[in-house]
Scaffold this motif. Structure first.
Motif, PDB file in Angstrom:
ATOM      1  N   UNK A  13       0.792  -1.218  -0.184  1.00  0.00           N
ATOM      2  CA  UNK A  13       0.087   0.026   0.019  1.00  0.00           C
ATOM      3  C   UNK A  13       0.762   1.233  -0.131  1.00  0.00           C
ATOM      4  N   UNK A  14       2.112   1.282   0.711  1.00  0.00           N
ATOM      5  CA  UNK A  14       3.141   2.202   0.811  1.00  0.00           C
ATOM      6  C   UNK A  14       4.412   1.844   0.062  1.00  0.00           C
ATOM      7  N   UNK A  15       4.518   1.716  -1.155  1.00  0.00           N
ATOM      8  CA  UNK A  15       5.619   1.282  -1.738  1.00  0.00           C
ATOM      9  C   UNK A  15       6.805   2.138  -1.331  1.00  0.00           C
ATOM     10  N   UNK A  16       8.053   1.216  -1.307  1.00  0.00           N
ATOM     11  CA  UNK A  16       9.168   1.892  -0.989  1.00  0.00           C
ATOM     12  C   UNK A  16      10.215   2.381  -2.159  1.00  0.00           C
ATOM     13  N   UNK A  17      11.179   2.808  -2.001  1.00  0.00           N
ATOM     14  CA  UNK A  17      12.137   3.280  -3.026  1.00  0.00           C
ATOM     15  C   UNK A  17      12.182   1.889  -3.903  1.00  0.00           C
ATOM     16  N   UNK A  18      12.313   0.846  -3.186  1.00  0.00           N
ATOM     17  CA  UNK A  18      12.897  -0.478  -3.788  1.00  0.00           C
ATOM     18  C   UNK A  18      11.606  -0.835  -4.780  1.00  0.00           C
ATOM     19  N   UNK A  19      10.517  -0.737  -4.603  1.00  0.00           N
ATOM     20  CA  UNK A  19       9.442  -1.023  -5.451  1.00  0.00           C
ATOM     21  C   UNK A  19       9.403   0.197  -6.566  1.00  0.00           C
ATOM     22  N   UNK A  20       9.552   1.356  -6.348  1.00  0.00           N
ATOM     23  CA  UNK A  20       9.541   2.599  -7.064  1.00  0.00           C
ATOM     24  C   UNK A  20      10.697   2.206  -8.279  1.00  0.00           C
ATOM     25  N   UNK A  21      11.980   1.950  -7.724  1.00  0.00           N
ATOM     26  CA  UNK A  21      12.926   1.630  -8.725  1.00  0.00           C
ATOM     27  C   UNK A  21      12.473   0.457  -9.726  1.00  0.00           C
ATOM     28  N   UNK A  35      -5.385   1.529  -4.862  1.00  0.00           N
ATOM     29  CA  UNK A  35      -4.936   2.732  -4.183  1.00  0.00           C
ATOM     30  C   UNK A  35      -3.391   2.848  -3.907  1.00  0.00           C
ATOM     31  N   UNK A  36      -2.633   1.717  -4.344  1.00  0.00           N
ATOM     32  CA  UNK A  36      -1.279   2.217  -4.420  1.00  0.00           C
ATOM     33  C   UNK A  36      -0.427   2.667  -5.770  1.00  0.00           C
ATOM     34  N   UNK A  37      -1.495   2.699  -6.692  1.00  0.00           N
ATOM     35  CA  UNK A  37      -1.072   3.386  -8.027  1.00  0.00           C
ATOM     36  C   UNK A  37      -0.800   4.786  -7.929  1.00  0.00           C
ATOM     37  N   UNK A  38      -1.278   5.547  -7.074  1.00  0.00           N
ATOM     38  CA  UNK A  38      -1.125   6.901  -6.867  1.00  0.00           C
ATOM     39  C   UNK A  38       0.172   7.292  -6.006  1.00  0.00           C
ATOM     40  N   UNK A  39       0.776   6.103  -5.526  1.00  0.00           N
ATOM     41  CA  UNK A  39       2.097   6.423  -4.705  1.00  0.00           C
ATOM     42  C   UNK A  39       3.221   6.381  -5.637  1.00  0.00           C
ATOM     43  N   UNK A  40       2.908   6.063  -6.978  1.00  0.00           N
ATOM     44  CA  UNK A  40       3.825   6.068  -7.802  1.00  0.00           C
ATOM     45  C   UNK A  40       3.871   7.263  -8.607  1.00  0.00           C
TER      46      UNK A  40
END
Length: 343
Positions: free
Chosen positions: A151-159, A176-181
């Motif tokens: 639900x709250x992605x870290x820099x690991x997932x963002x990379x 809901x996690x889509x907006x975090x990217x």
């Protein structure tokens, strides 16, 4: 005629075409549950395969229609189309090297890229025709990657998403996690709200599947252009380095220039003395060009050129002697020879 024992395909299933999915998520994120949900208890699916292990994960195939064959005796035979392919990628945790994970996934994504690129002529430029061919219902490209994100992605997932989004459309679950990217992640334009909504999108919405195939084709064409330009630049650099690495060869230099060294020296000396003219006079006996006294072939040709003038001068001298004097000389010569013979 389809036997009664076989499930009959639905209109959506008959026209669905090939769908190839990649499932990515951390360990224990529910990838297997999602894969089973997509094919089990799905009225569009007429046949389900079992899991098969592959490098980097495992794959399960399913079919939404049958392929009819006839054997040598003319009997009808129906086989599953296996047009649905779901690849569950190995799970990750934060201790894993993100670069290694991305490289492994890209090797899977790029495998059909390479096959399609080899089928296209290298000089074929991107065009609507090429894009439509690559985005067809039988395209070997992966349709999309479904990412089961925290639900709250870290820099690991963002990379991972940032680097993979350039090569394959990514659908993020939950929505809901889509907006975090960030917008630069190049996620797919489709964003189903849940796993059930994803199943309905893939199996009962031809427009959505066509859109995903178009996004996959766009990424393939971009990859192809990048590879083409990079290959051209690498080739130019190798050619330039090979040219710069060529060292001076003394033996080769002497072979090319030493043969005319004496001629060049003689010419330069005459230039300094001001004796070089624009058009040197024609030499006797057909000897062309300036003669070089330091050059043996030139000296030999110069000696031959003197034979003609000497012959003409002797002939002229003999013609100038009076006839009487010539007869007297001949008589004296004959008398002397006779006296010499008697003695």
């Amino acid at each position: 005629m389809l036997p009664d024992a076989l499930p009959r395909p639905t209109p959506f299933g008959q026209t669905l075409g090939d769908v190839r999915l990649l499932l990515l998520g951390g360990r224990g994120s529910g990838k297997t549950t999602l894969a089973n949900l997509l094919v089990e208890d799905n009225e569009e699916v007429v046949e389900q395969g079992t899991w098969e292990n592959i490098d980097g994960g495992r794959v399960r195939r399913a079919s939404t229609y049958w392929i009819e064959h006839r054997d040598a005796h003319g009997l009808e035979k129906f086989e599953p189309a296996h047009n649905i392919e779901i690849t569950e990628l190995a799970g990750y945790d934060y201790h894993d090297d993100v670069n290694g994970i991305v490289a492994t996934i890209l090797s899977i994504v790029h495998a059909p890229f390479i096959s399609v690129a080899q089928a296209l002529a290298p000089e074929t430029a991107p065009s609507p025709v090429v894009a439509n061919l690559v985005a067809s219902s039988s395209s070997p490209l992966y349709t999309c990657l479904v990412f089961l994100s925290p639900s709250t992605p870290s820099s690991y997932e963002q990379t991972m998403v940032d680097r993979l989004g350039l090569h394959i459309p990514i659908i993020v679950l939950p929505r809901s996690a889509r907006s975090r990217y960030p917008a630069t992640s190049r996620l797919s334009s489709l964003h189903p709200s849940s796993a059930l909504a994803l199943r309905a999108t893939l199996f009962r919405s031809p427009e959505a599947v066509t859109s995903l195939r178009g996004e996959a084709a766009d990424r393939f064409l971009r990859w192809r252009e990048v590879e083409s330009v990079a290959s051209a630049i690498s080739t130019s650099q190798r050619q330039l380095e090979a040219h710069n690495d060529r060292t001076w060869n003394k033996a080769q230099w002497e072979a090319e220039w030493e043969a005319t060294l004496s001629q060049d020296v003689s010419r330069r000396l005459r230039e300094r003395r001001g004796t070089v003219t624009a058009a040197p006079p024609k030499s006797p006996c057909g000897v062309q060009g300036a003669l070089d006294p330091l050059h043996l072939p030139s000296l030999f040709m110069f000696s031959l050129s003197l034979v003609g003038p000497l012959h003409r001068r002797v002939a002229g001298w003999m013609a100038s002697i009076p006839a009487g004097l010539a007869m007297l000389g001949g008589f004296c010569m004959g008398l002397g020879i006779g006296l010499l013979a008697r003695t």
